[in-house]
Design an enzyme around this catalytic site. Sequence first.
Site, PDB file in Angstrom:
ATOM      1  N   ASN A 113      14.207 125.286 -28.324  1.00 64.34           N
ATOM      2  CA  ASN A 113      14.057 125.708 -29.713  1.00 64.34           C
ATOM      3  C   ASN A 113      15.036 124.923 -30.573  1.00 64.34           C
ATOM      4  OD1 ASN A 113      13.252 127.433 -31.940  1.00 64.34           O
ATOM      5  ND2 ASN A 113      15.213 128.502 -31.708  1.00 64.34           N
ATOM      6  N   HIS A 115      17.206 125.313 -34.023  1.00 69.68           N
ATOM      7  CA  HIS A 115      17.665 126.383 -34.916  1.00 69.68           C
ATOM      8  C   HIS A 115      18.612 125.786 -35.957  1.00 69.68           C
ATOM      9  CE1 HIS A 115      18.730 130.422 -36.166  1.00 69.68           C
ATOM     10  NE2 HIS A 115      19.989 130.029 -36.195  1.00 69.68           N
TER      11      HIS A 115
HETATM   12  C1  GRF Z   1      13.639 124.056 -39.319  1.00 73.88           C
HETATM   13  O1  GRF Z   1      14.766 124.188 -40.127  1.00 73.88           O
HETATM   14  C2  GRF Z   1      13.901 124.621 -37.961  1.00 73.88           C
HETATM   15  O2  GRF Z   1      15.215 124.428 -37.510  1.00 73.88           O
HETATM   16  C3  GRF Z   1      13.651 126.077 -38.187  1.00 73.88           C
HETATM   17  O3  GRF Z   1      12.563 126.142 -39.049  1.00 73.88           O
HETATM   18  C4  GRF Z   1      12.496 124.936 -39.810  1.00 73.88           C
HETATM   19  C5  GRF Z   1      11.154 124.344 -39.554  1.00 73.88           C
HETATM   20  O4  GRF Z   1      10.900 123.245 -40.369  1.00 73.88           O
HETATM   21  N1  GRF Z   1      13.499 126.781 -36.939  1.00 73.88           N
HETATM   22  P1  GRF Z   1       9.621 122.330 -40.065  1.00 73.88           P
HETATM   23  O5  GRF Z   1       8.428 123.259 -39.964  1.00 73.88           O
HETATM   24  O6  GRF Z   1       9.871 121.583 -38.796  1.00 73.88           O
HETATM   25  O7  GRF Z   1       9.510 121.431 -41.261  1.00 73.88           O
END
Ligand code: GRF
Length: 218
Positions: A113, A115
């Site tokens: 994941n 984050h």
């Molecule tokens: C990112 O900031 C990721 O870390 C978080 O949600 C956001 C997703 O952005 N879990 P994207 O959909 O990849 O543009």
Amino acid sequence: MSTTDGRLAVVVLVSGSGSNLQALIDAAASPASRFCITGVISNRPGALGLQRAVAAGIPTRVVDHTLFPDRHSFDAALAEAIDGFSPGLVVLAGFMRILTSDFVGRYAGRMLNIHPSLLPEFQGLHTHRRALEAGVREHGASVHFVTDELDGGPVIAQVRVAVKTGDDEASLAGRVLAREHELLPQVVGWFASDRVALRDGRAWLDGKALQEPVECCA
Ligand code: GRF
């Protein structure tokens, strides 16, 4: 599992914009890439990430969580969709669902994941707002193995971003997201090259248990 050309098959789960998915698509397009994306799955039919996958010629599936009575039935359908792509790695890239323990266990050691915080700081939602409210000078993002604890699995690598005077949630989020696009392909590439693993509840890189997350990307 590998594809016919020996590269690691990766399935990416998205809920929204999919800019991290795009970073993985772009990295996988390099002839030197050790991984390829065999499928993209979203719980939201309208996710922009699905359009990115289609544009790249990657098969997609929608498993709409609103159509399931509970988490277990949703997770069972999600697992079926994932397994249909026979991946060696599952990547949660902005996938906004809490997963059951059974589901997490099924992909133990092969689910990552991303984050948007320097874990273990700011697990959960609204990380940029909370970082600003806490007055931290550094913020960032982490890639970790997924375990039962939400945003609590062993961290493999992080990017650090300085918080600037005058930053608001959007400006900080934008700078962190740009660095996420370096971080995620880097770690997926390591996994595809058998450099990272989850062993004894810890993240390992190049045969050593990590004492702290690796700083990306030198
Ligand atoms: C990112 O900031 C990721 O870390 C978080 O949600 C956001 C997703 O952005 N879990 P994207 O959909 O990849 O543009």
